[in-house]
Design an enzyme around this catalytic site. Structure first.
Site, PDB file in Angstrom:
ATOM      1  N   GLU A   1       0.840  -1.203   0.000  1.00 59.29           N
ATOM      2  CA  GLU A   1       0.000   0.000   0.000  1.00 59.29           C
ATOM      3  C   GLU A   1       0.877   1.256   0.000  1.00 59.29           C
ATOM      4  O   GLU A   1       0.662   2.175  -0.777  1.00 59.29           O
ATOM      5  CB  GLU A   1      -0.921  -0.010   1.231  1.00 59.29           C
ATOM      6  CG  GLU A   1      -1.824   1.218   1.274  1.00 59.29           C
ATOM      7  CD  GLU A   1      -2.876   1.176   2.388  1.00 59.29           C
ATOM      8  OE1 GLU A   1      -2.848   0.241   3.196  1.00 59.29           O
ATOM      9  OE2 GLU A   1      -3.697   2.098   2.437  1.00 59.29           O
TER      10      GLU A   1
ATOM     11  N   SER B   1      -0.279   7.464   8.915  1.00 63.71           N
ATOM     12  CA  SER B   1       0.110   8.876   8.836  1.00 63.71           C
ATOM     13  C   SER B   1       1.635   9.015   8.745  1.00 63.71           C
ATOM     14  O   SER B   1       2.389   8.159   9.201  1.00 63.71           O
ATOM     15  CB  SER B   1      -0.416   9.647  10.046  1.00 63.71           C
ATOM     16  OG  SER B   1       0.305   9.265  11.181  1.00 63.71           O
TER      17      SER B   1
HETATM   18  C1  LIG Z   1      -9.240   9.672   2.810  1.00 62.14           C
HETATM   19  C2  LIG Z   1      -8.910   8.504   3.684  1.00 62.14           C
HETATM   20  C3  LIG Z   1      -9.101   7.225   3.191  1.00 62.14           C
HETATM   21  C4  LIG Z   1      -8.844   6.119   4.006  1.00 62.14           C
HETATM   22  N1  LIG Z   1      -9.110   4.870   3.504  1.00 62.14           N
HETATM   23  C5  LIG Z   1      -9.013   3.797   4.314  1.00 62.14           C
HETATM   24  C6  LIG Z   1      -9.439   2.500   3.891  1.00 62.14           C
HETATM   25  O1  LIG Z   1      -9.885   2.312   2.743  1.00 62.14           O
HETATM   26  N2  LIG Z   1      -9.366   1.475   4.761  1.00 62.14           N
HETATM   27  C7  LIG Z   1      -8.864   1.618   6.015  1.00 62.14           C
HETATM   28  O2  LIG Z   1      -8.809   0.632   6.742  1.00 62.14           O
HETATM   29  N3  LIG Z   1      -8.453   2.830   6.468  1.00 62.14           N
HETATM   30  C8  LIG Z   1      -8.525   3.915   5.657  1.00 62.14           C
HETATM   31  N4  LIG Z   1      -8.129   5.170   6.102  1.00 62.14           N
HETATM   32  C9  LIG Z   1      -7.702   5.298   7.504  1.00 62.14           C
HETATM   33  C10 LIG Z   1      -6.247   5.696   7.671  1.00 62.14           C
HETATM   34  O3  LIG Z   1      -5.401   4.605   7.475  1.00 62.14           O
HETATM   35  C11 LIG Z   1      -6.120   6.291   9.085  1.00 62.14           C
HETATM   36  O4  LIG Z   1      -6.828   7.526   9.039  1.00 62.14           O
HETATM   37  C12 LIG Z   1      -4.691   6.533   9.501  1.00 62.14           C
HETATM   38  O5  LIG Z   1      -4.061   5.307   9.744  1.00 62.14           O
HETATM   39  C13 LIG Z   1      -4.562   7.445  10.736  1.00 62.14           C
HETATM   40  O6  LIG Z   1      -5.362   6.996  11.790  1.00 62.14           O
HETATM   41  P1  LIG Z   1      -6.435   7.941  12.566  1.00 62.14           P
HETATM   42  O7  LIG Z   1      -7.235   8.632  11.500  1.00 62.14           O
HETATM   43  O8  LIG Z   1      -7.151   7.081  13.550  1.00 62.14           O
HETATM   44  O9  LIG Z   1      -5.581   9.050  13.296  1.00 62.14           O
HETATM   45  P2  LIG Z   1      -4.926   8.957  14.766  1.00 62.14           P
HETATM   46  O10 LIG Z   1      -4.200   7.670  14.884  1.00 62.14           O
HETATM   47  O11 LIG Z   1      -5.976   9.281  15.758  1.00 62.14           O
HETATM   48  O12 LIG Z   1      -3.863  10.113  14.677  1.00 62.14           O
HETATM   49  C14 LIG Z   1      -4.191  11.499  14.830  1.00 62.14           C
HETATM   50  C15 LIG Z   1      -2.896  12.292  14.732  1.00 62.14           C
HETATM   51  O13 LIG Z   1      -1.971  11.871  15.741  1.00 62.14           O
HETATM   52  C16 LIG Z   1      -0.746  11.469  15.152  1.00 62.14           C
HETATM   53  N5  LIG Z   1      -0.182  10.307  15.849  1.00 62.14           N
HETATM   54  C17 LIG Z   1      -0.853   9.205  16.240  1.00 62.14           C
HETATM   55  N6  LIG Z   1      -0.013   8.319  16.819  1.00 62.14           N
HETATM   56  C18 LIG Z   1       1.217   8.879  16.771  1.00 62.14           C
HETATM   57  C19 LIG Z   1       2.496   8.461  17.198  1.00 62.14           C
HETATM   58  N7  LIG Z   1       2.699   7.282  17.774  1.00 62.14           N
HETATM   59  N8  LIG Z   1       3.548   9.306  16.992  1.00 62.14           N
HETATM   60  C20 LIG Z   1       3.365  10.518  16.382  1.00 62.14           C
HETATM   61  N9  LIG Z   1       2.166  10.963  15.974  1.00 62.14           N
HETATM   62  C21 LIG Z   1       1.110  10.159  16.148  1.00 62.14           C
HETATM   63  C22 LIG Z   1      -1.102  11.098  13.719  1.00 62.14           C
HETATM   64  O14 LIG Z   1      -0.006  11.200  12.868  1.00 62.14           O
HETATM   65  C23 LIG Z   1      -2.176  12.115  13.395  1.00 62.14           C
HETATM   66  O15 LIG Z   1      -1.612  13.332  13.000  1.00 62.14           O
HETATM   67  C24 LIG Z   1      -8.351   6.298   5.304  1.00 62.14           C
HETATM   68  C25 LIG Z   1      -8.140   7.586   5.797  1.00 62.14           C
HETATM   69  C26 LIG Z   1      -8.422   8.684   5.011  1.00 62.14           C
HETATM   70  C27 LIG Z   1      -8.212  10.054   5.575  1.00 62.14           C
END
Ligand SMILES: Cc1cc2nc3c(=O)[nH]c(=O)nc-3n(C[C@H](O)[C@H](O)[C@H](O)COP(=O)(O)OP(=O)(O)OC[C@H]3O[C@@H](n4cnc5c(N)ncnc54)[C@H](O)[C@@H]3O)c2cc1C
Length: 398
Positions: free
Chosen positions: A244, A383
């Site tokens: 991916e 991210s």
């Molecule tokens: C447009 C879009 C399409 C997507 N499509 C899919 C899909 O098809 N299937 C699927 O399963 N998922 C999908 N995702 C999900 C995507 O993989 C997650 O949004 C991503 O992994 C981040 O997780 P979260 O949104 O829960 O953010 P969080 O984990 O809550 O993070 C929030 C913020 O905190 C930061 N952060 C968190 N942990 C740490 C750390 N340990 N150190 C430093 N910074 C940190 C992050 O970088 C981010 O800035 C999609 C997301 C988007 C936006």
């Protein structure tokens, strides 16, 4: 180090160009070039054309229906298709699930599912993330409890891209709550037409429906749909993520977008001169071009070292970070180049056959949506902040 392509690789480039001239429908290429909305049918049409030539699953081995290309060939194909404004190959089945099934699936799973990916019988989506389990993916809670020949699945997935088109979803589910959280996860293939599966849209800022929530209530899934071993899903999940992330780097797509930016900068004017001649703008363009050239070389170097397909976890993280930063900078500069015309967003202007009054030049119609939509690149697939942690742990051993 000689970065030139060999004569037979240049001949392959010509073969790809001829194929694109003959087979890529002009109507679809024009939509891609103008940043217009593609329908499910458009994607399926393009997949079918590629499949007919044996070029759809271009990094699968020959024995499973791939073309058996070298790294250089796959790279040339990626770049040429992007420059010709072909739609991107929808990655979930071809570039993500396919490699997992090939490496970890049973013979029965491979012979059933792989041909259906190639001929478009199934449209797959990815059920990894959950509310509260994105970056901390291993904390996921969707449960699968064994009941005879079935698992009973309950829980919720979120951000599921294009689930509205999908009839199948590959899911990470919890099959054990004891021990380390990574050790209780399994990789399950779920038919979305099973009773108890519900898909709800998440409508984005621009009104688009790209992502969804998927709910599971007592969904019965045959045990035959478990990939590999129960509770070993984390290993397969990580393997899929390397594909991916390598794919998200999108070098070909960035090259096409950069070319379009250069065209815009040559057309738009500032103080009576082409914007491309403005010293500040020219410096940013040059910087971006250098970054893109570096990215191209790094991408080839990493893929060559890994034998094609996907790089290791830390190198795919590296490609993901740089690739997405560069693409975001391209959309950011495009927005700047258009000035006030980048702001208005007429949603209908992205539909085929729109004959309303455009705001600004033709290439401005999708500028706002492109800019905002591409903010997602540094979030999905893991991210960029978390990718940096993967790199520091693996390479710098911090
Ligand atoms: C447009 C879009 C399409 C997507 N499509 C899919 C899909 O098809 N299937 C699927 O399963 N998922 C999908 N995702 C999900 C995507 O993989 C997650 O949004 C991503 O992994 C981040 O997780 P979260 O949104 O829960 O953010 P969080 O984990 O809550 O993070 C929030 C913020 O905190 C930061 N952060 C968190 N942990 C740490 C750390 N340990 N150190 C430093 N910074 C940190 C992050 O970088 C981010 O800035 C999609 C997301 C988007 C936006």
């Amino acid at each position: 180090m000689d970065l030139r392509f060999a004569p037979e690789e240049e001949a392959f480039r010509e073969e790809v160009r001829t194929f694109l001239k003959e087979k890529l429908p002009t109507r679809i290429a024009e939509k891609v070039r103008q940043g217009k909305r593609l329908t499910k049918q458009d994607h399926e049409t393009w997949h079918a054309i590629l499949n007919e030539r044996g070029w759809l699953a271009n990094h699968w081995p020959k024995e499973y229906g791939g073309p058996g290309w070298s790294v250089a060939q796959a790279y040339i194909f990626d770049v040429e298709t992007a420059l010709a404004h072909a739609p991107r190959i929808i990655p979930f089945a071809v570039s993500m699930l396919g490699p997992v099934l090939i490496k970890y699936g049973s013979e029965a799973q491979k012979s059933h599912w792989l041909p259906r990916i190639l001929d478009g019988t199934d449209w797959w989506c990815q059920g990894y993330s959950e509310p509260g389990s994105g970056s901390d993916l291993a904390s996921l809670k969707t449960s699968a409890v064994r009941d005879g020949d079935h698992y009973i699945v309950n829980g919720q997935k979120t951000w599921t891209t294009l689930a509205q088109h999908a009839n199948m979803i590959f899911c990470l589910v919890r099959t054990s709550t004891t021990g380390k959280k990574q050790e209780g996860i399994s990789f399950l293939l779920i038919d979305m037409n099973t009773p108890g599966v519900e898909v709800r849209p998440i409508v984005l800022l621009d009104g688009e429906r790209e992502v969804n929530e998927v709910f599971f209530t007592d969904v019965r899934v045959p045990v035959a749909n478990l990939v590999g071993e129960e509770n070993k899903g984390w290993t397969y999940a990580k393997y899929l993520l390397t594909y991916e992330r390598t794919n998200i780097a999108g070098v070909g797509g960035s090259m096409a977008a950069f070319k379009e930016l250069q065209r815009i900068a040559a057309t738009e004017r500032k103080n009576g001169k082409p914007l491309a001649e403005d010293p500040l703008f020219a410096a940013r363009l040059a910087r971006l071009e250098i970054d893109l050239e570096n990215m191209k070389t790094t991408n080839l170097r990493v893929l060559a070292a890994s034998g094609g397909g996907a790089a290791s976890l830390e190198f795919s993280a590296m490609l993901k970070i740089r690739g997405t930063e560069i693409r975001q900078e391209i959309t950011s500069l495009t927005r700047r180049a258009l000035g006030p015309y980048a702001q208005p967003f007429i949603s209908e202007a992205l539909d085929e056959g729109f004959n309303g009054e455009p705001v600004g030049p033709e290439y401005a119609a999708s500028a706002a949506v492109d800019y905002f939509n591409n903010r997602k690149l540094s979030i999905f697939g893991g991210s960029n902040e978390v990718q940096r942690e993967i790199i520091t742990k693996a390479i710098l051993e911090l």
